[in-house]
Design an enzyme around this catalytic site. Structure first.
Site, mmCIF file in Angstrom:
data_model
loop_
_atom_site.group_PDB
_atom_site.id
_atom_site.type_symbol
_atom_site.label_atom_id
_atom_site.label_comp_id
_atom_site.label_asym_id
_atom_site.label_seq_id
_atom_site.Cartn_x
_atom_site.Cartn_y
_atom_site.Cartn_z
ATOM 1 N N SER B 150 0.725 -1.287 -0.206
ATOM 2 C CA SER B 150 -0.012 0.049 -0.105
ATOM 3 C C SER B 150 0.951 1.395 0.043
ATOM 4 C CB SER B 150 -0.839 -0.021 1.297
ATOM 5 O OG SER B 150 -2.108 0.857 1.108
ATOM 6 N N ASP B 226 -10.022 -5.743 -3.017
ATOM 7 C CA ASP B 226 -9.293 -4.748 -2.002
ATOM 8 C C ASP B 226 -10.459 -3.406 -1.964
ATOM 9 O OD1 ASP B 226 -7.845 -2.460 -1.236
ATOM 10 O OD2 ASP B 226 -6.244 -3.612 -1.834
ATOM 11 N N HIS B 259 -7.038 -6.046 1.219
ATOM 12 C CA HIS B 259 -6.107 -5.327 1.467
ATOM 13 C C HIS B 259 -5.520 -5.817 2.699
ATOM 14 C CE1 HIS B 259 -4.007 -1.688 0.409
ATOM 15 N NE2 HIS B 259 -3.869 -1.208 1.497
#
Lengths: 281, 281
Positions: B150, B226, B259
């Site tokens: 991320s 996600d 995620h």
């Protein structure tokens, strides 16, 4: 009985879930984690292995730290990780100690007030949780194993000895094997069960194996650098009891390992293979 | 420069450590985790892979949740996991947002007061931390890779493009690839770098690859479930930039993954193999 989904995450092509339900035995809501490997999602009736955690833990520690899903996915095992005690009972002192009350249910049915109204993890694990699991999840419930860490190793060993039909395979990481002889166990048993030590024997792995050994080979890993080894864990007491009674035991002293989840993660593959072999054999 | 050991745990026959040192770039103490595989403990000069974490994380998340040590031990890789920002700077608003300030350093050197006095993660990672590591740990510092998740995927990609000699291999999980075009990046860059968008391009992977592609094949995994995919991550923008410039890219869309670290754990083995192959090749 209603089941609430807290979270579900894809993991190694399976599904890691966290769920909540009302518990009568524990007098309130209880959470557990459950991993379904890809084989289970495809409809296969998979064997089930329950992991009981140690002091201070919830259903989360094993789920996020042990790295167990990889091998569960490879071996086709469902993993169940219950919480370690009732929560938020409003009992005086409930949250004061790391080794008694919240996070420290010791996998027994308390007989002493006020704990007896909720601290009944044995009933929860042997009757109530199985009913919930069988209602909501597909699995081969006739093939189950149990394992645990520290206080949860104590839970796994004692629950296996008392429920050999349900949990046919058993293993433990750094288990409390002789709670009657160590401070953690003495504190917990005095508080939950009272002063009559004869009632303690039903929750002491050393006493239970001497009463009647099991046919299952027990796998135990114990780190030699574990801070709790000599005062609280004392695997030599269980080793002697197994030797005396013919109980099959594979006790592995792991050089330099401590009491942490880094230790569990390092050997979880061996433990899951141990259960898969026993349950699929 | 003094190095303080916070913890060391045996793990997969290697050693997982957490350390602290004074940082000039970050104006105070900084922590990092470092895993040494058994080959390193035996004296071998091992390649090094740095993992940069995402928003809200510390050095701990990757270390306890990704299950990376198993493959690092097998492949003989040292793993470094830095913190994601300076801490406890006493700057107004520092702890108010999950996506700016503490836990959200964005791997850049802030130019705007008051952040510029401490939020200099780029200098920390490219100059200060390497000096500490090389002073205290044995490794083959000529063979290094970088990866992240991320915000940390953004860090890994941009730091690779700007330091190709240092970090020869690169990969990312669900990276922010176009921070100039998404809310997380726009908020961070405005706060740390100011309103002049020309200064932002030095920290945007899409801009950097268009300036000069790298010879390294970039591995990116992105979950299709996600929650941040369409608004914050937008891998298609990086895919297009790589296609336009001839940058080698392996972008894998992973069906049903989100995620979380359950996603990272599921594919960490592939990423570590990617680095080991590139660094040992």
């Amino acid at each position: 009985m209603a089941l609430e989904t807290i979270a579900e995450n894809r993991c190694f092509d399976g599904l890691q879930g966290v769920y909540r339900h009302e518990s009568e035995a524990c007098n309130g809501p209880m959470r557990f984690a459950l991993y379904r490997p890809p084989q289970a999602l495809a409809g296969e009736a998979c064997p089930v292995v329950t992991f009981l955690s140690g002091l201070t833990c919830t259903e989360e520690n094993f789920t996020v730290k042990a790295g167990a899903q990889r091998m569960a996915a490879e071996l086709g095992l469902i993993l169940v990780a219950p919480d370690t005690s009732p929560r938020n009972q409003g009992i005086a002192g409930e949250d004061d100690s790391y080794d008694f009350g919240s996070g420290a249910g010791f996998y027994l049915d308390a007989t002493q007030a006020p704990w007896s109204k909720a601290y009944r993890m044995e009933s929860y694990l042997t009757r109530e949780l199985p009913a919930v699991l069988e209602e909501y999840f597909q699995a081969d419930w006739s093939r189950q194993g149990i394992m645990g860490h520290s206080m949860g190793g104590h839970g796994a060993l004692t629950l296996h000895f008392k429920n050999r039909e349900r949990w046919q395979s058993v293993s433990a990481f750094a288990p409390i094997v002789a709670p009657m002889q160590v401070p953690w166990g003495q504190k917990a048993f005095t508080g939950y069960l009272g002063d009559d030590r004869s009632t303690w024997e039903a929750y002491d792995a050393c006493a239970l194996v001497r009463e009647k050994p099991s046919r299952a080979e027990i796998l135990i890993d114990q780190g030699t650098a574990d801070n709790f080894l000599n005062e609280q864990l004392r695997p030599e007491l269980f080793e002697q009891a197994c030797r005396d009674t013919g109980q099959p035991l594979k006790l592995r002293m792991q050089e330099g390992y401590d009491h942490s989840y880094f230790f569990i993660a390092s050997f979880i593959e061996d433990h899951l293979r141990h259960h898969a072999t026993a349950l699929r054999g």
